[in-house]
Design an enzyme around this catalytic site. Structure first.
Site, mmCIF file in Angstrom:
data_model
loop_
_atom_site.group_PDB
_atom_site.id
_atom_site.type_symbol
_atom_site.label_atom_id
_atom_site.label_comp_id
_atom_site.label_asym_id
_atom_site.label_seq_id
_atom_site.Cartn_x
_atom_site.Cartn_y
_atom_site.Cartn_z
ATOM 1 N N TYR A 152 36.919 -17.132 112.488
ATOM 2 C CA TYR A 152 37.321 -17.012 113.896
ATOM 3 C C TYR A 152 37.083 -15.604 114.435
ATOM 4 C CZ TYR A 152 39.418 -21.631 113.698
ATOM 5 O OH TYR A 152 39.602 -22.983 113.580
ATOM 6 N N HIS A 157 44.390 -17.775 112.918
ATOM 7 C CA HIS A 157 43.012 -17.686 113.423
ATOM 8 C C HIS A 157 42.626 -16.260 113.807
ATOM 9 C CE1 HIS A 157 42.581 -22.286 114.370
ATOM 10 N NE2 HIS A 157 42.896 -22.013 113.110
ATOM 11 N N CYS A 186 47.884 -23.586 108.162
ATOM 12 C CA CYS A 186 46.463 -23.565 108.516
ATOM 13 C C CYS A 186 45.662 -23.685 107.221
ATOM 14 C CB CYS A 186 46.115 -22.264 109.246
ATOM 15 S SG CYS A 186 44.380 -22.109 109.735
#
Length: 421
Positions: free
Chosen positions: A244, A194, A164
């Site tokens: 997030y 996230h 990520c």
């Protein structure tokens, strides 16, 4: 060295190719294969990829193909960056959950579950073909939801690591604020994909001085502004949550915002049309500035670093990846996939020890891990009840009436992608 990108027709790909070109001493790619069934995307992306390499004097060869088996044959590493259902499916993921008063987002909540259900079976099918072509090949997963997809791959015994760009984005941002080189900044990054927090910012490596308190004292307004969270909240937490976390910490506020403006999917679809138009220009030989607004910032640097470590041992010593927990966070199962700093080499990632995690974060991690386990069961085995259980477990949903209504909508909007529906 041969690298294959599945989903190579993505408008992200020139960002990746630019990294391969700039960082060729770190990762000497001789052949880059872009695999995608959509010729109308693959050909302009492939053409720009060749021009980027040529502009920067890179000797590597770019091959484009719609034949997955030909593309992965002999590959040393396979990068997955696919989107099952395309932007049209993302548009659905971001809208129908709002009808039930829940966040509409492509990687978390009900929309994230829909994406997992569409994606996991496809990725596992690709991975099995990679294993038959080259059992020693590494699979680097950038396909969301990364945590669930990586767990599916690892559970099936694939040589896989999830990646990520959130952590490298924070590293670059903090380095700029501190006036330091990015390589000097080491993050105490902990959580799930996230769902992460920066609990320390260290100069010089894992044992370096923690300058997070200084960073927040001097630049807290800038950090809070980027996260779109109140400075007072960041000060009270004393850590930096990923953006997030705003879906959790300001859920109702976000829902109201999403209902009042066009979806991010619509914005991205418009951007992609313009990017593909630009990519068709034979005079373009570098990634356009517009690509920075598409998302995925620093993806190329992270991908090159990870691939170099896995294939040659030549990347940086520590990288933030998605890997099996295996006792790193004792409050989670060993087979949970966590996102933390790890020592990465040709044998794969080994998570670094993590200090005791504050219950404020550990509790949310545990609940989302339970959801991810149920989501994976639903993706693998199907069935309305499994979908309902996963939605009921998700902390952004939690009420049975909402879970029921969302289950019906999820199945209705994704029936063509669900073999069991």
């Amino acid at each position: 060295m041969k690298l294959t990108v599945v989903g190579g027709g993505s408008t992200y790909t020139p960002e990746l190719v630019d990294g391969f070109a700039r960082l060729r001493d770190t990762l000497p790619v001789e052949e880059l294969v872009l695999v995608d069934p959509a010729a109308e995307r693959l050909e302009p992306v492939g053409g720009l990829a060749r021009r980027i390499l040529a502009r920067q004097g890179h000797p590597g060869r770019v091959v484009t193909t719609s034949d997955l088996d030909a593309g992965i044959e002999g590959a040393d590493a396979v990068l997955l960056q696919l989107r099952v259902g395309g932007q049209a499916a993302r548009q659905q993921d971001e809208t129908w959950p709002l009808e039930c008063g829940c966040v509409g987002q492509e990687t978390t909540g009900a929309g994230g579950l829909a994406k997992a259900l569409r994606t996991v079976p496809v990725v596992l099918g690709i991975a099995e073909r990679v294993r038959r072509a080259n059992p020693r090949a590494w699979i680097v997963d950038f396909t969301n939801p990364v945590g669930i997809v990586t767990r599916a791959l690892l559970n099936e015994g694939h040589r896989a690591v999830g990646l990520c760009n959130v952590a490298i984005g924070f590293q670059r941002k903090f380095a700029a604020l501190l006036g330091a080189a990015p390589a000097e900044v080491h993050l105490d990054h902990v959580g799930l994909n996230h769902l992460t927090w920066e609990t320390g910012v260290r100069l010089g490596g894992p044992e370096g001085e923690n300058v997070l308190p200084k960073l927040l004292a001097e630049h807290g307004d800038a950090v809070a502004g980027d996260l779109r969270l109140p400075r007072s909240l960041i000060d009270r937490l004393g850590v930096v949550p990923s953006y997030y976390l705003r879906y959790y910490y300001a859920h109702d506020e976000v829902v109201a915002e999403l209902r009042g403006r066009p979806s991010r999917a619509a914005e991205v679809a418009a951007m992609e049309r313009e990017l593909l138009r630009m990519y068709r220009d034979p005079a373009l030989d570098e990634k356009p500035a517009l690509l920075a607004r598409r998302g995925g910032a620093y993806y190329s640097e992270a991908a090159v670093d990870l691939a170099a470590s896995l294939l040659t041992g030549g990347g940086t010593p520590y990288q933030v990846v998605n890997a099996y927990n295996r006792g790193t966070l004792p409050f989670l199962p060993d087979d949970a996939v966590i996102e933390v700093q790890a020592a990465v080499g040709p044998q794969g990632p080994v998570p670094l020890p993590v200090p005791a995690v504050d219950p404020l974060y550990a509790g949310l991690m545990a609940q989302v891990t339970a959801y991810e386990e149920l989501a994976l069961e639903a993706a693998l085995h199907g069935g309305r009840d499994r979908v309902f259980r996963a939605l009921l477990a998700h902390p952004l949903i939690g009420q049975y009436s909402s879970a029921d209504a969302l289950t019906d909508r999820l199945i209705a909007h994704n029936r063509e992608h669900l073999a069991w529906a």
